[in-house]
Each structure stands twice: as C-alpha cells, then as structure tokens.
Design a protein around this motif. Sequence first.
Motif, short mmCIF file in Angstrom:
data_model
loop_
_atom_site.label_atom_id
_atom_site.label_comp_id
_atom_site.label_asym_id
_atom_site.label_seq_id
_atom_site.Cartn_x
_atom_site.Cartn_y
_atom_site.Cartn_z
N UNK A 1 0.85 -1.19 0.00
CA UNK A 1 0.00 0.00 0.00
C UNK A 1 0.88 1.24 0.00
N UNK A 2 0.64 2.13 -0.96
CA UNK A 2 1.41 3.35 -1.09
C UNK A 2 0.55 4.52 -0.65
N UNK A 3 1.13 5.48 0.06
CA UNK A 3 0.30 6.57 0.57
C UNK A 3 1.07 7.87 0.65
N UNK A 4 0.29 8.98 0.65
CA UNK A 4 0.78 10.31 0.96
C UNK A 4 -0.14 10.84 2.04
N UNK A 5 0.41 11.15 3.21
CA UNK A 5 -0.41 11.56 4.33
C UNK A 5 0.12 12.85 4.95
N UNK A 6 -0.83 13.62 5.46
CA UNK A 6 -0.56 14.80 6.28
C UNK A 6 0.40 15.75 5.57
N UNK A 7 1.52 16.12 6.21
CA UNK A 7 2.34 17.22 5.70
C UNK A 7 3.66 16.70 5.13
N UNK A 8 3.66 16.36 3.84
CA UNK A 8 3.26 15.06 3.32
C UNK A 8 4.31 14.00 3.62
N UNK A 9 3.84 12.88 4.13
CA UNK A 9 4.68 11.72 4.41
C UNK A 9 4.38 10.66 3.35
N UNK A 10 5.40 10.26 2.62
CA UNK A 10 5.22 9.30 1.54
C UNK A 10 5.59 7.89 2.00
N UNK A 11 4.82 6.91 1.54
CA UNK A 11 5.23 5.52 1.60
C UNK A 11 5.39 5.07 0.16
N UNK B 1 6.70 2.90 -3.41
CA UNK B 1 6.30 1.65 -4.00
C UNK B 1 7.03 0.45 -3.45
N UNK B 2 8.23 0.66 -2.89
CA UNK B 2 8.98 -0.44 -2.30
C UNK B 2 8.91 -0.43 -0.78
N UNK B 3 7.99 0.39 -0.22
CA UNK B 3 7.80 0.44 1.22
C UNK B 3 8.64 1.46 1.94
N UNK B 4 9.56 2.11 1.23
CA UNK B 4 10.41 3.13 1.84
C UNK B 4 9.59 4.34 2.25
N UNK B 5 9.89 4.92 3.40
CA UNK B 5 9.18 6.10 3.88
C UNK B 5 10.07 7.33 3.74
N UNK B 6 9.48 8.41 3.20
CA UNK B 6 10.22 9.67 3.08
C UNK B 6 9.24 10.83 3.05
N UNK B 7 9.76 12.04 3.27
CA UNK B 7 8.95 13.25 3.24
C UNK B 7 9.22 14.03 1.96
N UNK B 8 8.20 14.77 1.52
CA UNK B 8 8.36 15.69 0.41
C UNK B 8 7.49 16.90 0.72
N UNK B 9 8.11 18.00 1.14
CA UNK B 9 7.35 19.18 1.55
C UNK B 9 7.03 20.10 0.38
N UNK B 10 7.99 20.32 -0.51
CA UNK B 10 7.77 21.27 -1.58
C UNK B 10 7.56 22.67 -1.04
N UNK B 11 6.90 23.52 -1.82
CA UNK B 11 6.65 24.90 -1.43
C UNK B 11 5.17 25.22 -1.57
N UNK B 12 4.59 25.96 -0.62
CA UNK B 12 3.18 26.33 -0.72
C UNK B 12 2.88 27.06 -2.02
N UNK B 13 1.78 26.69 -2.66
CA UNK B 13 1.38 27.32 -3.91
C UNK B 13 1.94 26.66 -5.14
N UNK B 14 2.90 25.76 -4.98
CA UNK B 14 3.51 25.08 -6.13
C UNK B 14 2.76 23.79 -6.46
N UNK B 15 2.92 23.35 -7.70
CA UNK B 15 2.29 22.13 -8.19
C UNK B 15 3.40 21.19 -8.64
#
Length: 257
Positions: free
Chosen positions: A1-11, A13-27
């Motif tokens: 199961x792959x997910x993006x949660x909260x501010x954003x926490x990624x799981x 495709x191989x189960x690795x967990x990492x964060x990706x914050x980026x910048x507000x207003x960006x796509x």
Amino acid sequence: EVSIRSDPHFVAGNGLKFDFMGAPGSIYTVYTDRRLHMNMHMIGVRGNSERKGTWMDEISIMFFPYYNITVSATSPPGTPYTAAHGTVTVNGKTMKSQKLSTMTRWHGLTIQRRKTRVFITIQNLLKLELEVVRAAFWESEDGPGNNYLNLKISALNATQAVHGVMGQTFRETFDVTELPVKGKDGEGVIEGKAEDYIVSGMFAADCKLCTVFDGRNGWNSKVAEEDATKEISEEMHSWTGMAGADSESDEDDLAWE
C-alpha cells in the motif's frame, strides 16, 4: 500500500518512507507514465510564517486520451462539517457531492464518492483512494486552516519509464532501501531536486523530468485506442495486480451538478 499523508509523508512503491514538503502554492508531478499523469498542489501554514509545513489540497489525474480529473479538498463556502466535503470534476464537469455513492464509468473509469472519500479505478491501470481531511482541528496557527487530502494507491500497472516524486518508486529496478533518507524533499530517494518536478498548472506535464506522458504536448493528436492499448500493455508490469472495474456496464451512474 502506497500513501501520501498529512504534511506530506510518503510511503513509496517499495515500502520506503520519506517526506516531500515542496513549497506552498507550487504544483508537483507525483506520477507520470505513458497514459497516466498526476499532479499535486501544495498549501502551507495559514497563520504561522515560522512553521514550514505543507499539505496537499488538490490532485489532478490525466488519463490520456480520455479524461482530465481533479479531486480538491475545497468545499463550497458554508458547507456544514457533517456534510460531504471536497470537489470532484471530470472533463470540467462537477460531480454532485450530495449523492454519496455516485459512480462514473467510461473506458474503464469508475469514480465513487462518499462523505469524505473518493475512490478512483481505471481498469488495468490504477486503483486509488483519496481522503478529505476536514479543517476542524486545524484552525490554530500551526495548521493549514483548510481541508487537505490524503492519498492511497492500492494497485497499478506501470511501464519501466514511470517517473514523478512517487511514480519512480514503482519501477521494478527502483531500490534505495540501503540509502539514507536525507531531507525534507525526498533527498536520498528521488532523482534530482524538488523543483525538477514543478509544473505550470494542474493539467500540465511540463516539469523537467516529465518526458514520458503521451499527452504532454496536448491532446489534439489522439492515438487510436486499440493501437495505444496494444503498444503499452506489452511494456507494463503490475505492482499489485490489475485494478478491477467493469467498463461494459449499461448502468447510467452519472450525476452532474
């Protein structure tokens, strides 16, 4: 199961967990492949400039050459907390929010709406769930002050060229489990930098690393459905098995506002 949660926490495709914050207003491009491209829009903290959190409040799904879909956490002004939240559009038309079991079906696409959840299936391609997290507990200065989205992917088929912040983790050759997760924007996990995934709009596929999507140069020169399906299916691998939907249904499940 792959997910993006909260501010954003990624799981990944191989189960690795990492964060990706980026910048507000960006796509940012979260997933890009031959027939499927997904972007996410980020918002920041509403009342505290010292806090650098971000959240995802909208996602676009481009299923070439058929559909442009958006799921937004934003609800119409005055929407009661206990009502259905979020907004879903398909090719520019808004699905009714008050009918909680609404479903659409064309070319293998099925969309189901519930109170704060949206389920999207594209037959033999994708199965995902989006949750609208309501803003009741985020009115303080440390929160977004608005609804935001959580995303969960449970099945998909992808080519080896798949890319995007999360998309690249679905490659059969992707394996960074021995590397340290270094920073707030996927350093040590993703290729390049966060800005390499920025696009110019929700339905754009013009980021630096967006080179695989067939619709990136526009949708006017559509490929024939039979040829496109045959060509790509030979290249694809299944991440968790085929997503299930009946594209042959005679039911008219559409409900538009």
